[in-house]
Scaffold this active site. Structure first.
Site, PDB file in Angstrom:
ATOM      1  CE  LYS A   1      -5.453   9.893 -52.077  1.00 52.73           C
ATOM      2  NZ  LYS A   1      -4.571  10.746 -51.279  1.00 52.73           N
TER       3      LYS A   1
ATOM      4  N   GLY B   1       4.730   9.106 -43.051  1.00 53.79           N
ATOM      5  CA  GLY B   1       3.281   9.120 -42.806  1.00 53.79           C
ATOM      6  C   GLY B   1       2.549   8.917 -44.126  1.00 53.79           C
ATOM      7  CB  VAL B   2      -1.045   9.288 -45.045  1.00 57.22           C
ATOM      8  CG1 VAL B   2      -1.863   9.046 -46.298  1.00 57.22           C
ATOM      9  CG2 VAL B   2      -1.593   8.475 -43.894  1.00 57.22           C
TER      10      VAL B   2
ATOM     11  CD  GLU C   1       7.849   7.684 -39.428  1.00 57.93           C
ATOM     12  OE1 GLU C   1       7.410   8.389 -40.333  1.00 57.93           O
ATOM     13  OE2 GLU C   1       7.704   7.942 -38.208  1.00 57.93           O
TER      14      GLU C   1
ATOM     15  NE  ARG D   1      -1.881  19.985 -44.732  1.00 55.28           N
ATOM     16  CZ  ARG D   1      -1.406  20.729 -45.737  1.00 55.28           C
ATOM     17  NH1 ARG D   1      -0.312  20.384 -46.377  1.00 55.28           N
ATOM     18  NH2 ARG D   1      -2.026  21.838 -46.110  1.00 55.28           N
TER      19      ARG D   1
ATOM     20  CB  ALA E   1     -11.032  15.622 -47.382  1.00 50.85           C
TER      21      ALA E   1
ATOM     22  CG  HIS F   1     -18.663 -15.656 -55.124  1.00 59.29           C
ATOM     23  ND1 HIS F   1     -17.430 -15.743 -54.509  1.00 59.29           N
ATOM     24  CD2 HIS F   1     -18.614 -16.449 -56.224  1.00 59.29           C
ATOM     25  CE1 HIS F   1     -16.669 -16.579 -55.213  1.00 59.29           C
ATOM     26  NE2 HIS F   1     -17.357 -17.017 -56.246  1.00 59.29           N
TER      27      HIS F   1
HETATM   28  C1  LIG Z   1      -0.685  15.672 -49.973  1.00 59.63           C
HETATM   29  C2  LIG Z   1      -1.985  15.521 -49.211  1.00 59.63           C
HETATM   30  C3  LIG Z   1      -2.817  14.476 -49.496  1.00 59.63           C
HETATM   31  C4  LIG Z   1      -4.016  14.330 -48.800  1.00 59.63           C
HETATM   32  N1  LIG Z   1      -4.828  13.280 -49.095  1.00 59.63           N
HETATM   33  C5  LIG Z   1      -5.989  13.120 -48.425  1.00 59.63           C
HETATM   34  C6  LIG Z   1      -6.852  12.058 -48.744  1.00 59.63           C
HETATM   35  O1  LIG Z   1      -6.589  11.244 -49.609  1.00 59.63           O
HETATM   36  N2  LIG Z   1      -8.009  11.944 -48.047  1.00 59.63           N
HETATM   37  C7  LIG Z   1      -8.329  12.830 -47.054  1.00 59.63           C
HETATM   38  O2  LIG Z   1      -9.375  12.670 -46.434  1.00 59.63           O
HETATM   39  N3  LIG Z   1      -7.527  13.861 -46.740  1.00 59.63           N
HETATM   40  C8  LIG Z   1      -6.370  14.034 -47.411  1.00 59.63           C
HETATM   41  N4  LIG Z   1      -5.575  15.093 -47.101  1.00 59.63           N
HETATM   42  C9  LIG Z   1      -6.001  16.012 -46.037  1.00 59.63           C
HETATM   43  C10 LIG Z   1      -7.078  16.990 -46.556  1.00 59.63           C
HETATM   44  O3  LIG Z   1      -6.568  17.670 -47.670  1.00 59.63           O
HETATM   45  C11 LIG Z   1      -7.460  17.957 -45.461  1.00 59.63           C
HETATM   46  O4  LIG Z   1      -7.846  17.242 -44.315  1.00 59.63           O
HETATM   47  C12 LIG Z   1      -8.609  18.846 -45.889  1.00 59.63           C
HETATM   48  O5  LIG Z   1      -8.279  19.576 -47.045  1.00 59.63           O
HETATM   49  C13 LIG Z   1      -8.980  19.817 -44.765  1.00 59.63           C
HETATM   50  O6  LIG Z   1     -10.004  20.650 -45.181  1.00 59.63           O
HETATM   51  P1  LIG Z   1     -10.194  22.110 -44.542  1.00 59.63           P
HETATM   52  O7  LIG Z   1     -11.341  22.711 -45.215  1.00 59.63           O
HETATM   53  O8  LIG Z   1     -10.209  22.018 -43.072  1.00 59.63           O
HETATM   54  O9  LIG Z   1      -8.856  22.895 -44.896  1.00 59.63           O
HETATM   55  P2  LIG Z   1      -8.140  23.197 -46.273  1.00 59.63           P
HETATM   56  O10 LIG Z   1      -8.459  22.205 -47.294  1.00 59.63           O
HETATM   57  O11 LIG Z   1      -6.724  23.420 -45.941  1.00 59.63           O
HETATM   58  O12 LIG Z   1      -8.807  24.555 -46.759  1.00 59.63           O
HETATM   59  C14 LIG Z   1      -8.600  25.763 -46.117  1.00 59.63           C
HETATM   60  C15 LIG Z   1      -8.779  26.882 -47.114  1.00 59.63           C
HETATM   61  O13 LIG Z   1      -8.802  28.124 -46.408  1.00 59.63           O
HETATM   62  C16 LIG Z   1      -8.093  29.090 -47.141  1.00 59.63           C
HETATM   63  N5  LIG Z   1      -7.696  30.124 -46.171  1.00 59.63           N
HETATM   64  C17 LIG Z   1      -6.875  29.980 -45.103  1.00 59.63           C
HETATM   65  N6  LIG Z   1      -6.826  31.112 -44.391  1.00 59.63           N
HETATM   66  C18 LIG Z   1      -7.633  31.990 -45.028  1.00 59.63           C
HETATM   67  C19 LIG Z   1      -8.003  33.342 -44.762  1.00 59.63           C
HETATM   68  N7  LIG Z   1      -7.581  33.997 -43.685  1.00 59.63           N
HETATM   69  N8  LIG Z   1      -8.823  33.954 -45.640  1.00 59.63           N
HETATM   70  C20 LIG Z   1      -9.289  33.294 -46.731  1.00 59.63           C
HETATM   71  N9  LIG Z   1      -8.981  32.025 -47.018  1.00 59.63           N
HETATM   72  C21 LIG Z   1      -8.168  31.378 -46.161  1.00 59.63           C
HETATM   73  C22 LIG Z   1      -6.962  28.306 -47.758  1.00 59.63           C
HETATM   74  O14 LIG Z   1      -6.433  28.965 -48.892  1.00 59.63           O
HETATM   75  C23 LIG Z   1      -7.646  26.988 -48.104  1.00 59.63           C
HETATM   76  O15 LIG Z   1      -8.171  27.025 -49.411  1.00 59.63           O
HETATM   77  C24 LIG Z   1      -4.373  15.269 -47.789  1.00 59.63           C
HETATM   78  C25 LIG Z   1      -3.526  16.343 -47.508  1.00 59.63           C
HETATM   79  C26 LIG Z   1      -2.350  16.475 -48.216  1.00 59.63           C
HETATM   80  C27 LIG Z   1      -1.463  17.650 -47.903  1.00 59.63           C
END
Ligand SMILES: Cc1cc2nc3c(=O)[nH]c(=O)nc-3n(C[C@H](O)[C@H](O)[C@H](O)COP(=O)(O)OP(=O)(O)OC[C@H]3O[C@@H](n4cnc5c(N)ncnc54)[C@H](O)[C@@H]3O)c2cc1C
Length: 590
Positions: free
Chosen positions: A179, A307-308, A328, A393, A438, A563
């Protein structure tokens, strides 16, 4: 005090409902969200969920009885509690289904049974040793940090383990970096329109300082990840840095240290998905993680996957002047979006100079002379200096190998309470693959924490999770696409309104795109809202709230929208469902 269960008003016309069958009996324990009974209005059968947890103390109206809406049909409360009967909810209440409705109508709201200290995980248990916690969260992304803070709010002793940077994918290599760069693309669009609005810049020439764009992005990330760490510490969550190796006995090993949780929350998120085609290992093929730190601008970029992520990042580079080609496999970009919206976006992005190839895949990549030739499975070739792999992913399972968890298509299988096949181990967020966003991860993390702390009482309802693409114009959706709604419901109504006639949009050079509303033909229940246009990612939250609150089109139209605002287009799209949009030409009668 016991909470009344009332005959709900399920639509503007509903006056009474028939109790088909109570699914719970007096004395049964009920959890919030459990199905209590089935009723029938003049229109449809419907299962009614409990809005509070406790014991079903009394059933006032029995199976087969027809009851006026808002009248009391039962009570939920604490075990053994006496009920003060006879308080009939006012029949003046137009729509009184929840305690919120009662509040809004100025009526006294019965108190939910108090959650006592005893319901917390740490109550009435052996004291915890220094290295023991009520909850150990593994992963410090949106699901993990949200869950950790929620568990701490509920009085838990909480630890969180993060192998990399707190904030996870979203803050470090996802939502926020993309963003930040997309805002650059918007600024560049602004330069292009300035002269037409009478703002004469000395020159419209510009160059992109790649180092500065990356440094600025890093400063944004640092501010936010620092904020997350600060919040965790302020909530007295203990932070561990390192890979957490999780064991079935709920111990977690981080390097030489071992900690133990009464409950574990696995929030390890996701990583880039790879394809196995010849040449994919080339250093010129980047992932979304890599491209965000690119400090040299390529002349051309091939994006594998529309995709997004591919579309957002493709647009950033196209706006910098890079020759971008998106490849795509599906017949349109972002195929999860409504077809009309996706095709409109494709048209707009093509006008901005992005080349988009659909219904085709990459079968081989050849690297020669510091550039790539992508061989497509229709015989075409795309030559580019760099390629971006953005085909989706997959869950991140590193550190979870010892658990032998039940999986569902390579994702950790969880129940409605976010609990895995091992009792007391929860897995919210991307790692369970339900909805890889997220804000969905926030909700799943919150729900997992509450269930881990209080016992499984709360379900994560993700049905009305909004989704957005931050292109310019933005795209956003909630609920069903037109295609899916037709397949599911058959008879549907579609309302549309365009930004081309909207005052604020015209004044802002943003008069492109539309809002499309899908509603059920019989009851005007809102099934989906799709937006392409200015502030779509903001507006969709209103649509999500409307759908979560189960407002019908008719009810929504009672609201007044300010408005001039972009939101008026959404209001008019709702009105168009009923053929009543003032700013649309009259609908032809069929
Ligand atoms: C380029 C991109 C753009 C995106 N844009 C958006 C958006 O605009 N809006 C949106 O809603 N979503 C977006 N997403 C998706 C969003 O980032 C994810 O859905 C979200 O981060 C998921 O959260 P999470 O906590 O499940 O996992 P993650 O954010 O992946 O966090 C997992 C964490 O766990 C840690 N971890 C993993 N295994 C271990 C372990 N064994 N021990 C310790 N730590 C560990 C990792 O290092 C990581 O920090 C985007 C994703 C990408 C790749």
């Amino acid at each position: 005090m016991a909470v009344e269960i009332i005959m709900p008003k399920l639509g503007v016309d509903m006056q009474e409902g028939e109790i088909i069958e109570w699914k719970k009996q007096e004395g049964d324990t009920v959890n919030e969200g459990d199905i209590l009974l089935e009723i029938m209005s003049d229109k449809t059968n419907m299962e009614i969920e409990a809005e509070d947890s406790g014991v079903l103390l009394k059933i006032v109206r029995q199976d087969g009885e027809t009851v006026p809406v808002t009248e009391i049909i039962g009570y939920i409360g604490a075990e053994g509690e006496q009920i003060e009967e006879g308080t009939k909810a006012s029949s003046d209440v137009e729509v009184a289904r929840t305690t919120e409705d009662l509040k809004a109508a100025g009526l006294e709201v019965p108190k939910a049974p108090e959650k006592t200290e005893q319901s917390l995980a740490s109550a009435n248990k052996e004291p915890l040793a220094d290295n023991e916690y009520d909850i150990v969260v593994v992963g410090g992304g949106p699901a993990g940090y949200y869950g950790a803070i929620r568990a701490a709010q509920l009085g838990g002793k909480v630890a969180i383990v993060e192998k990399s940077e707190f904030g996870g994918t979203c803050l470090n290599v996802g939502c926020i970096p993309t963003k930040t760069y997309l805002r650059n693309a918007e600024i560049l669009d602004g330069i292009k329109i300035a002269a037409g609005r009478g703002i004469n810049l000395a020159s419209t020439n510009y160059t992109i300082d790649m180092d500065k764009t990356v440094d600025f992005k890093n400063s944004v990330v640092k501010t936010l990840t620092g904020g997350v760490k600060g919040l965790l510490k302020a909530n007295k969550v203990t932070l561990y840095n390192g890979l957490g190796q999780v064991n079935p006995d709920k111990t977690v090993t981080i390097g030489s240290e071992t900690i133990k949780g009464r409950k574990i929350i696995l929030a390890t998120g996701s990583k880039v998905s790879r394809i196995n085609i010849p040449g994919i290992e080339s250093n010129l093929v980047l992932t979304s993680d890599d491209i965000l730190d690119l400090r040299e601008m390529p002349k051309s970029l091939a994006v594998m996957g529309g995709g997004v992520v591919g579309i957002e990042l493709g647009l950033v580079w196209a706006s910098y002047g890079v020759d971008v080609t998106v490849i795509e496999m599906a017949d349109r970009i972002i195929p999860a979006m409504d077809k009309d919206v996706s095709l409109e976006l494709q048209k707009i992005l093509s006008k901005k100079g992005m080349k988009i190839k659909t219904s085709v895949g990459v079968s081989e990549i050849v690297e020669a002379n510091n550039q790539l030739t992508l061989k497509l499975n229709n015989g075409e070739e795309v030559v580019a200096e760099k390629a971006l792999l953005s085909i989706g992913r997959v869950p991140q399972m590193n550190g979870l190998e010892n658990l032998n968890l039940e999986m569902d298509r390579n994702r950790i299988k969880v129940n409605n309470y976010q609990e895995t096949s091992i009792p007391g181990i929860y897995a919210p967020g991307d790692v369970n693959g339900t909805k890889m966003l997220a804000h969905a991860a926030f909700r799943m993390g919150e729900v997992a924490a509450e269930n881990a702390m209080r016992g499984n009482t709360r379900k994560a309802n993700l049905e009305f999770t909004p989704a957005a693409v931050y292109t310019h114009p933005e795209v956003a959706m909630v609920g069903l696409t037109e295609e899916d709604a037709r397949a599911k419901y058959g008879d549907i109504l579609v309302g549309r309104n365009s930004f081309t006639g909207n005052g604020r949009a015209i004044a802002s050079n943003e008069a492109h795109g539309f809002v499309k509303v899908i509603a059920d033909a019989k009851f005007h229940e809102i099934l989906g809202v799709h937006i392409i246009g200015p502030a779509a990612a903001e507006m969709i939250n209103e649509a999500a709230t409307i759908m979560e609150s189960e407002l019908t089109v008719d009810e929504l139209l009672l609201s007044i929208h300010g408005h001039p605002t972009f939101s008026e287009v959404m209001y008019e799209a709702f009105a168009d469902v009923l053929g009543e949009a003032i700013h649309n030409p009259p609908k032809r009668k069929k």
